[in-house]
Every structure is written in structure tokens, then in C-alpha cells.
Design an enzyme around this catalytic site. Sequence first.
Site, short mmCIF file in Angstrom:
data_model
loop_
_atom_site.label_atom_id
_atom_site.label_comp_id
_atom_site.label_asym_id
_atom_site.label_seq_id
_atom_site.Cartn_x
_atom_site.Cartn_y
_atom_site.Cartn_z
N SER A 141 4.59 2.75 -0.25
CA SER A 141 4.31 1.40 -0.73
C SER A 141 3.84 0.57 0.46
CB SER A 141 5.55 0.80 -1.39
OG SER A 141 5.30 -0.50 -1.87
N TYR A 165 -3.95 -6.11 -3.85
CA TYR A 165 -3.16 -5.08 -3.17
C TYR A 165 -1.67 -5.27 -3.46
CZ TYR A 165 -1.79 -1.99 0.74
OH TYR A 165 -1.27 -0.99 1.52
N LYS A 177 1.08 -2.89 -5.33
CA LYS A 177 2.27 -2.42 -4.62
C LYS A 177 3.55 -2.95 -5.27
CE LYS A 177 0.35 0.09 -1.39
NZ LYS A 177 0.53 1.57 -1.35
#
Length: 278
Positions: A135, A149, A153
Site C-alpha cells: 500500500s 492515488y 490506496k
Amino acid sequence: MNAKQVWLITGAGRGLGADIAKAALSAGHAVVATGRDARKVAAAVGTHDNLLTVRLDVTSLEDAHSAVASAVAHFGHIDILVNNAGHFFAGFFEELTPAQVRNQIETLLFGPMNVTRAALPVMRQQRSGLVLTISSTAGISGQLFCTAYAAAKFGIEGWMESLTPEVAPFGIRTMLVEPGFFRTELLTTDSTTYAEPTIQDYAEQTKAIVAAWKGMDGKQGGDPAKLAHAIVQLAALKGPPTRFAAGADAVQAFEAKAAALHAQAQAHRDLSGSLGYD
């Protein structure tokens, strides 16, 4: 798990994925190293008797099933799946296109889901396994210029945390690794796509952030080879951690998020507790 484990690693053609493959091999394990171009994977990892290189585009469920089948046919089982493949779309949310946001989530969230979906039946049958997913601290705390992003995540974090109790009865464990800034290839032009500047209100910030990040590339403080060996060390534990803060900056991110959540929980505690039926 056996002392000699079989690792299936995605995104092993460069960066951290290649380092993890090398670290696992040096520890005496067998590795199925995968990437979109199997030749690049072989060039990055090298040759080894315990190495199998396989083409795998994580956005393809068919590729995922094929890679898992190749791993089992060659080594007989899979002990550790490392979901590592990824790239980075950076920019202010309004300037990221819907296609870029979807691409980001397709690769970083649905990609690991595809490969894990293919590997879990093997692990359930053998009643053992570790699903290890890379992660980011961006999955712990959202940050400027990282909306797509961080969305992916954060999705990874929730999915893995929820998957953990589902697979635990079958001897399958999970581990999230949240790196801070490591000297990988994430900020290179091959891995990072910056949103095209289109909104004047963001122009100055965009220019400054892009310049700072490009200047940081290749100078990050974290050593990916050390992280790779740490991952191999943790995976060998009887009870690997469900989360690992990778790097001193990651530890700080964890602590800051924990403190912020505690403060937010306390800020309106009386109001929060007054919302039940009388």
C-alpha cells in the site's frame, strides 16, 4: 508454512518488485516473478534455479488465473502472494481526467483483487498462505496532489482489512505494507503521469509540486533493498503483522493519523453520543 516458500510477485520487472524477488531468492525461496513483459522481469531479476518468470497484466483476470496456474504447475503451491504492481497518476482532482482516475483505481485496487481472487482457491485448498499487499502512507493519510492515488490506496486498506477475517479460518493471513518515500522508480517518468495543467487557479501550485517531486526522484531516503529484506523477514514470522509502517516517515504518518482520529473522536463526543432514540 514450509521453510522454503513459493512467492508470486507482481510488478517484478523493476523497482521494489524486483528487489523483493531477489531478496526472497537469496533467502532460499522459490519465486514466480511477474510483469507485463516477462523478458523485462527476467532481465531485472536475473537467472536462478528457483525462479520462474511469467507475463501478468494485473488488470486482466485471465492473466491472473494463468499466472497462478503456471506457478502451481511449476512449484506445486503458492505460499506468499505479493501485490506490488502499480503506477502513479498525480495532480489536482479537477485536472485529472475521469479516465486517469479509473485507470489508477483499475491498476492499484482491482489489479490486486484480480490476482488475489485467482490465488485464494489455491491457498484455501492448502489451508495456508499470506496475501501481502504493498500500500502506501497515502493509504493512511490523504495528501495534496494524490487524490486518485490515495483513493486507490485507501480502497486497498479497507479491502485487505475486511478480507483478513474472511480468510483467517483457512489459515490464510494478510499483511499491508505502507512505505513512506523510498528510492524506487515511482517518481520516474515511466511510473508517474502528471495531470495536464488546465485550471489557472492551480497553476502555481502544480508547477511547484511537480518541480519538487521531480527533484526528489532518486534522492528519497528509504532503501528499497532493505525494505525488500524486511518484507522477507516479516513474511517468515508465524504471525506477521497485519500492517507494517515501512520507514521512519511512515511511522510518523501512522502516529499523526492516530492522533488526528483520536482528536476528531473527542471533538464532538457529546453530540456524537446523543444521536440514539430517546
